[in-house]
Design a protein around this motif. Structure first.
Motif, PDB file in Angstrom:
ATOM      1  N   ALA B 125       0.822  -1.220   0.000  1.00 31.64           N
ATOM      2  CA  ALA B 125       0.000   0.000   0.000  1.00 31.64           C
ATOM      3  C   ALA B 125       0.851   1.263   0.000  1.00 31.64           C
ATOM      4  O   ALA B 125       0.356   2.332  -0.334  1.00 31.64           O
ATOM      5  CB  ALA B 125      -0.943   0.007   1.200  1.00 31.64           C
ATOM      6  N   ILE B 144       8.478  -2.038   5.194  1.00 25.92           N
ATOM      7  CA  ILE B 144       8.433  -3.138   6.173  1.00 25.92           C
ATOM      8  C   ILE B 144       7.309  -2.907   7.178  1.00 25.92           C
ATOM      9  O   ILE B 144       6.550  -3.821   7.507  1.00 25.92           O
ATOM     10  CB  ILE B 144       9.798  -3.274   6.880  1.00 25.92           C
ATOM     11  CG1 ILE B 144      10.844  -3.762   5.869  1.00 25.92           C
ATOM     12  CG2 ILE B 144       9.707  -4.222   8.069  1.00 25.92           C
ATOM     13  CD1 ILE B 144      12.273  -3.627   6.364  1.00 25.92           C
ATOM     14  N   ARG B 145       7.182  -1.672   7.656  1.00 21.81           N
ATOM     15  CA  ARG B 145       6.127  -1.391   8.640  1.00 21.81           C
ATOM     16  C   ARG B 145       4.754  -1.710   8.071  1.00 21.81           C
ATOM     17  O   ARG B 145       3.918  -2.316   8.741  1.00 21.81           O
ATOM     18  CB  ARG B 145       6.185   0.087   9.070  1.00 21.81           C
ATOM     19  CG  ARG B 145       7.335   0.393   9.998  1.00 21.81           C
ATOM     20  CD  ARG B 145       7.156   1.739  10.677  1.00 21.81           C
ATOM     21  NE  ARG B 145       7.306   2.847   9.765  1.00 21.81           N
ATOM     22  CZ  ARG B 145       8.430   3.541   9.584  1.00 21.81           C
ATOM     23  NH1 ARG B 145       9.502   3.233  10.269  1.00 21.81           N
ATOM     24  NH2 ARG B 145       8.472   4.533   8.732  1.00 21.81           N
ATOM     25  N   GLU B 146       4.521  -1.293   6.826  1.00 23.06           N
ATOM     26  CA  GLU B 146       3.224  -1.564   6.208  1.00 23.06           C
ATOM     27  C   GLU B 146       3.026  -3.064   6.019  1.00 23.06           C
ATOM     28  O   GLU B 146       1.990  -3.625   6.384  1.00 23.06           O
ATOM     29  CB  GLU B 146       3.120  -0.828   4.871  1.00 23.06           C
ATOM     30  CG  GLU B 146       2.046  -1.324   3.913  1.00 23.06           C
ATOM     31  CD  GLU B 146       0.633  -1.238   4.476  1.00 23.06           C
ATOM     32  OE1 GLU B 146       0.377  -0.407   5.356  1.00 23.06           O
ATOM     33  OE2 GLU B 146      -0.221  -2.052   4.014  1.00 23.06           O
ATOM     34  N   MET B 148       4.345  -5.553   7.501  1.00 24.80           N
ATOM     35  CA  MET B 148       4.312  -6.336   8.737  1.00 24.80           C
ATOM     36  C   MET B 148       3.130  -5.953   9.636  1.00 24.80           C
ATOM     37  O   MET B 148       3.033  -6.418  10.769  1.00 24.80           O
ATOM     38  CB  MET B 148       5.626  -6.160   9.505  1.00 24.80           C
ATOM     39  CG  MET B 148       6.855  -6.784   8.841  1.00 24.80           C
ATOM     40  SD  MET B 148       6.758  -8.591   8.697  1.00 24.80           S
ATOM     41  CE  MET B 148       6.873  -9.062  10.438  1.00 24.80           C
ATOM     42  N   SER B 149       2.238  -5.118   9.146  1.00 24.71           N
ATOM     43  CA  SER B 149       1.166  -4.630  10.018  1.00 24.71           C
ATOM     44  C   SER B 149       0.088  -5.659  10.313  1.00 24.71           C
ATOM     45  O   SER B 149      -0.780  -5.416  11.152  1.00 24.71           O
ATOM     46  CB  SER B 149       0.530  -3.360   9.434  1.00 24.71           C
ATOM     47  OG  SER B 149       1.344  -2.244   9.756  1.00 24.71           O
TER      48      SER B 149
END
Lengths: 698, 186, 338
Positions: B125, B144-146, B148-149
């Protein structure tokens, strides 16, 4: 083996070895309570009340009992009895634990029956087929601070005359609110139990195996030594696995009803919103009176909180203001609204966490009202001694945290006025709040055993629980230095009631109390066995009393900084930066300590932006009780989170010089976020969570 | 109603009889005693039960075991090779991207899936439209943050998790572009 | 969960016939919504017909002349989002898919299942509370309850739930249609915009499909504006959260800079993906300016009937429509950085 020293060059404490339980946890092979392989288990599925108040008239279990594999349906009519007059520790609420002892329903979601079956699928299916008929009584589940029936649980703390003090030059008088929250450890509350030959065996997700032992034994009228509790790995707790809750007792009842059979119960996430406690919502009326120079003349904090008709639990949200800032006229008090609701419980930094929201936002309001830097306002109100008790502080380095944080965060670069910075359609602001957490006496007593295994290896045993704090690793470091041996020569055993008693993991006391106990055990060992022990040599040490405890006020402090972005058109709120600086005595393990601080700050961010258990008072229960609707911060919410600490020597707190760090990270974070959101937008949000609708159409 | 199925889990094949209602997660945990995937919410909302199903990361709590008949399942316990943990697992321990550890095996499987998905050029996204393509989008911290959410962590170990996945995503020997500071003592 | 029989379908018509014959049967796709509902007791099928092995798993260009793309009903959301044909021709669909759920769920959820997912209204999912959608005639708890995620357009006194799909919002903006096989072996096509219903007096019916109707594919027609269409999702959490409001927006500008054609679909606001026809009508032929976009949003909002607990959504609709139109217009004029 040489004399004890902590945090000196060459010692294990003060370094940062990786978590010793890390590899097993990363592989998933470290066993949690539900994962012990037990022979031929039966599965327990609770049936919960669908009324908030009333009386069970009839439990029709015929359809459930007809399900293949169903072994028993437990109801208040047939369940084993408990000693509801038992003397329990001060942490426990016996009324909450009196599972299936009467037909009375005191809150929606209460356990009114349970199915025990051969398979998980059969148990849960059958539980849905149990029909309960109630005599329903009117209920009252609407929390508000406008109720005449709110009661003061104790006399207000008063100094000077907060009401009739001379008119102040600047007054901030506002109402602040924090939301109901649920602890939601990732591992659901779990009990696996077997009762056989007068002995009860439990694999339990708990913050304290001895607390479970003693409480369960008392309820069953057993000798505590006949209750065995194993809990070496615990998937988080944040308070809710401290005091016991009804599900543990339910599983024990099932085990007693089926002697010789292992029974397993893990709650569903939805059930965790009804059965294992919560953080009370708070409504805080704060009145700060000050001179134009920002010096406080009065601090008045009255916090209304929720409790239960089942039993009282008071979220002491007016507590932290007692010791924060100097002011001659002060009043701190609580008003409790008792509802037809479950009993609240501990949640990470109970009292301090919600209780620092109102006052720390009010301090920000005061700063803007006086035209002062919010850091400067706090510095001007630093007390010489603890304003609450008049005692000197063992150490208080809030000012150093604020200054160091300001330097690291780039505080000086902030826009001079609220709403002064817009980047790509986002309003950007910075905020600060103070953080404090007391050094409290540990909840329970502790002993530790040290045994020399030969070949230079020492075994250190105590029943402490590592709920993710890093105790496995940090206690090994303490033991290595206490014994004067290399870290790799120490073997630690934790989380089992067959080991010496250890206090519950709570109040951020774990490392302090268990570490001090290991320190004492090492001294005993040295005294008894000298520098060259024989293999098999053993000694047990007891948690030493702290002679300074009564003479000093002892706190850890911190300064929390937040950068907040609020979308100019949609109001979306993001927190690209959080930075905390803490003063918490000696840091034993830099790597795991950082995770404790940043983990607390992340949970604070989650509280600030997301968490709200929505009670529909018509029904009396939390309607958004799952992870899709009750948001906790996801990875994408958390950008740059940093924790730093200043070197702090405090020999008065304990032999290690360490203060607790498990909770202080969450204290003040939400206030810093709200203050930064104000700086970004000029909109003052006084009610958590801070969400986009606070900024649009406003 | 029961069904006979076979599953290959972490390289080992198993024949078992399950209730049609049994999820893949419960089949692994309760029938095969493979407890590396954890039950955190049982509704696909937390990611603790993430496994690789035929190489793709999924939440095993919403897969019926009977529908997974014949599938190859990899859990965090089966990712290591020759007694050594997977590089994602090593990096997680090194960066302390775990505390209580309950979400961790799911984080591990999810991260391994993320590495494969990015290598296959799959966008996220936060990937700008039109970006990526050959070799896949770069796994920046924001990517990575997106990605791994879907794995919640209540202890709040996200900062360490992101640092660990960044490290695991870097080709061996390559230094980090800009080491992300996470703080520490003076 | 109630016991059920499990069947693995080997052909679409057979699967459709099997479900049509058994009143308690349901199709099983990725299971991410159905298995969830079975655990909650919201759904209690006594037979599951697993359709995931049917050959409906390809993304392919429609025949020459038709110019569009077909996405098989079993294509997983992550595969559809990553497919080059989708990313090149319909990036708005890729964006919408990727903004939904989590990586793990997108790997399991199918195209057909995504369309047929049910509302996340907290009362619908809670069998202990009245809900007309779950239990017709029992009442709507949300009318005086928790309304943050509820409808502002097209609701009825019987139901104020919203459809939760992001993908479906993009599909509506793209004039997509579903291909449906029925129990008699017949095949028909339904525009996605007409697939979902407004609640009216029968909120238990989410779609116009009949028992046994099986979605086998989604077809995307050729659409010049699709390549530059965009999706904007506004939510509480930065990721892994349902939309409060979302917008899929496509725009075609005439040589004189006026709006030649436009598509606006909204998510999180109604019982179905909401095609903003009033806004589109206001825009066609008018100047593509910020003022024009804002006026279009106002035109749509004239039909809005917010609940006390979600009035803020009107401002989100305004922002999502205006900003996304502005971004697409800027890009079309070569001003954008996208």
């Amino acid at each position: 083996m040489t004399a004890t020293a902590y945090g000196r060059p060459g010692t294990a404490t003060g370094t940062g070895p990786p978590r010793s339980d890390g590899p097993a946890k990363a592989a998933g092979t470290a066993p949690y309570a539900y994962e012990y392989r037990v022979a031929d288990p039966a599965y327990v599925a609770p049936v919960q009340a669908t009324v908030a108040r009333g009386r069970v008239l009839e439990v029709d279990a015929a359809e459930a009992e007809a399900v293949e594999g169903v072994i028993a349906v437990l109801t208040h009519a047939g369940a084993p009895g408990l000693d509801t007059g038992a003397e329990l520790s001060g942490l426990q609420r016996v009324a909450e634990l009196a599972v299936l002892q009467s037909g009375e329903v005191s809150y929606r979601g209460q356990v009114v029956a349970a199915v025990v079956a051969e398979t998980f699928e059969a148990a849960w299916h059958a539980a849905a087929l149990v029909t309960v008929r109630y005599e329903q009584w009117p209920h009252d589940a609407g929390f508000s601070d406008q109720r005449a029936d709110a009661v003061a649980p104790e006399e207000d703390h008063r100094q000077g005359e907060v009401e009739s003090a001379a008119p102040a030059e600047v007054v901030v008088e506002q109402t602040y609110a924090t939301a109901m929250q649920h602890n939601n450890p990732m591992e659901p509350h779990t009990t696996v139990a077997r009762f056989e030959g007068g002995e009860l065996f439990l694999y339990e997700s708990t913050q304290g195996s001895y607390e479970v032992r003693r409480t369960v034994a008392a309820l069953l009228g057993m000798e505590p030594e006949r209750v065995h509790v194993v809990a070496p790995y615990v998937g988080g707790g944040f308070g809710s696995k401290g005091p016991l809750h009804a599900p543990t007792v339910l599983a024990v009842l099932a085990a007693v009803a089926l002697p010789g059979r292992w029974v397993k119960l893990a709650l569903t996430r939805r059930q965790m919103f009804a059965l294992v406690g919560y953080r009370s919502p708070t409504i805080q009326r704060v009145r700060l009176s000050a001179g134009a120079d920002g010096r406080l003349s009065g601090v008045d904090v009255v916090a209304t909180v929720q409790s239960s008709h089942v039993a009282d639990f008071v979220e002491e949200a007016a507590g932290p203001a007692k010791s924060m800032y100097a002011a001659p006229n002060r009043r701190m008090g609580h008003r409790v609204v008792r509802l037809d609701a479950a009993v609240p419980t501990w949640m990470r930094a109970p009292g301090e966490c919600p209780g620092m929201f109102g006052p720390e936002v009010a301090m920000d309001e005061l700063a803007w009202a006086c035209g002062l830097d919010p850091i400067e306002v706090r510095l001007r109100n630093e007390p010489e001694r603890d304003p609450h008790t008049g005692k000197p502080f063992s150490s208080r380095n809030l000012a150093a945290c604020l200054r160091e944080g300001a330097r690291r965060f780039g505080w000086a670069d902030r826009a001079p006025e609220p709403g002064g910075r817009v980047e790509n359609g986002w309003r950007v602001g910075m905020g600060v709040a103070a953080s404090a957490y007391p050094v409290v006496p540990p909840p329970g007593d502790s002993w530790a055993r040290i045994r020399y295994e030969g070949e230079g290896v020492y075994a250190v045993s105590l029943a402490a629980a590592d709920i993710g704090t890093g105790a496995w690793t940090a206690l090994a470091q303490v033991a290595a230095d206490a014994l004067g041996v290399p870290l790799e020569r120490v073997r630690v055993r934790l989380g089992d009631s067959s080991l010496p008693e250890a206090s519950l993991a709570g109040g951020s006391t774990g490392l302090m109390s268990w570490g001090s106990t290991i320190h004492a055990a090492a001294e005993e060992f040295r005294r008894g066995h000298g520098e060259r022990p024989e293999p098999g040599a053993e000694a047990t040490g007891h948690l030493p009393a702290n002679p300074a405890q009564d003479d000093y006020a002892m706190y850890a402090y911190g300064a929390q900084f937040a950068e907040v972005r609020v979308h100019a058109a949609t109001g979306e709120v993001r927190v690209p930066r959080l930075l905390g600086v803490f003063a918490a005595g000696r840091i034993v393990n830099a790597r795991t300590a950082r995770s404790q601080f940043t983990g607390g700050m992340t949970m604070g961010l989650s509280m600030a932006l997301h968490e709200e258990s929505v009670v529909d008072a018509r029904f009396g229960h939390v309607v958004n009780g799952d992870f899709a609707e009750y948001h906790i911060a996801a990875n994408a919410d958390v950008e740059d989170v940093q924790a730093h600490w200043i070197d702090e020597e405090d020999p008065l707190v304990n032999p290690l010089g360490a203060k607790g760090i498990g909770e202080i990270g969450i204290v003040g974070t939400a206030a810093a976020v709200a203050n930064a959101a104000y700086h970004a937008t000029g909109v003052r949000v006084r009610s958590l969570p801070v969400r986009l609708d606070d900024f649009i159409g406003a | 109603m029961d069904a006979d199925i076979s599953l290959t889990v972490d390289g080992q094949s198993h024949d078992l009889r399950v209730d049609t209602r049994t999820t893949l997660l419960d089949a692994l945990r309760e029938h095969l005693h493979i407890t590396s995937p954890k039950k955190g919410c049982d509704h696909g909302q937390c990611g603790s039960c993430t496994v690789l199903l035929s190489g793709r990361r999924v939440v095993s709590c919403l897969v019926l075991a009977v529908a997974a008949e014949g599938a190859e399942v990899t859990t965090a316990a089966g990712l290591g090779r020759d007694g050594r943990p997977h590089r994602v697992q090593q990096a997680l321990v090194e960066h302390d991207g775990l505390q209580c550890g309950y979400c961790t095996p799911g984080q591990v499987c999810s991260a391994v899936g993320v590495l494969d998905e990015a290598a296959a050029g799959w966008p996220s996204a936060v990937t700008p439209p039109g970006a990526g393509g050959d070799g896949g989008p770069a796994l920046t911290a924001a990517e990575i943050r997106e990605r791994m959410s879907g794995n919640l962590c209540r202890c709040g170990a996200y900062a360490g998790i992101v640092a660990a996945v960044e490290e695991a995503a870097r080709p061996a020997g390559e230094a980090p572009a800009a080491p992300a500071p996470r703080g520490g003592g003076r | 969960m109630k016991p059920f029989d499990y069947r693995r379908a080997s052909d679409a018509a057979g699967a459709a016939a099997l479900v049509a014959e058994h009143p308690g049967a349901a199709f099983l796709g990725g299971g991410t919504n159905l298995v969830d509902h079975m655990k909650l007791g919201v759904a209690a099928p006594d037979m599951l017909v697993d359709i995931t092995h049917l050959p409906m798993d390809r993304v392919e260009a429609l025949p020459e002349g038709e110019g569009g793309v077909s996405i098989g009903a079993n294509v997983r959301n992550s595969e559809a989002a990553a497919h080059p044909l989708v990313r090149e021709r319909y990036p708005v669909l890729s964006q919408a898919l990727l903004s939904g759920a989590s990586g793990q769920l997108r790997n399991a959820a199918t195209t057909g299942g995504n369309l047929l997912q049910r509302t996340r209204c907290v009362y619908f999912q809670d069998t202990g509370t009245p809900c007309n959608k779950r239990e017709p005639g029992s009442g709507c708890s949300a009318l005086e309850g928790y309304q943050r995620y509820h409808a502002v357009f097209g609701a009825s006194p019987d139901c104020v739930a919203t459809h939760p799909s992001d993908m479906a919002v993009a599909l509506v903006a793209l004039d997509a249609r579903v291909v449906v096989t029925d129990a008699a072996g017949g095949e028909r096509r339904i525009p996605v915009a007409e697939l979902h219903r407004l609640p009216g007096e029968a909120p238990e019916q989410d779609t116009v499909l009949s028992r046994g109707d099986l979605i086998t594919a989604v077809e995307l027609p050729e659409m010049p504006m699709a390549a530059r269409a965009r999706y904007r999702k506004i939510r509480d959490r930065a990721s892994f959260a349902f939309a409060l409001v979302s917008a899929a927006v496509g725009l075609e500008l005439a040589a004189d800079g006026t709006v030649a054609d436009v598509r606006i679909a909204l998510g999180g606001v109604a019982h179905k993906p909401w095609r903003a026809l009033l806004a589109e009508e206001a825009l066609r032929g008018s100047a593509a300016t910020e003022a024009g976009f804002a006026a279009a949003a106002e035109a749509e909002l004239s039909e809005a009937r917010p609940l006390p607990g979600n009035v803020f959504k009107l401002e989100l609709v305004r922002a999502a429509v205006t900003e996304t139109l502005g971004e697409v217009a800027a890009e079309l004029r070569g001003e954008g950085e996208l």
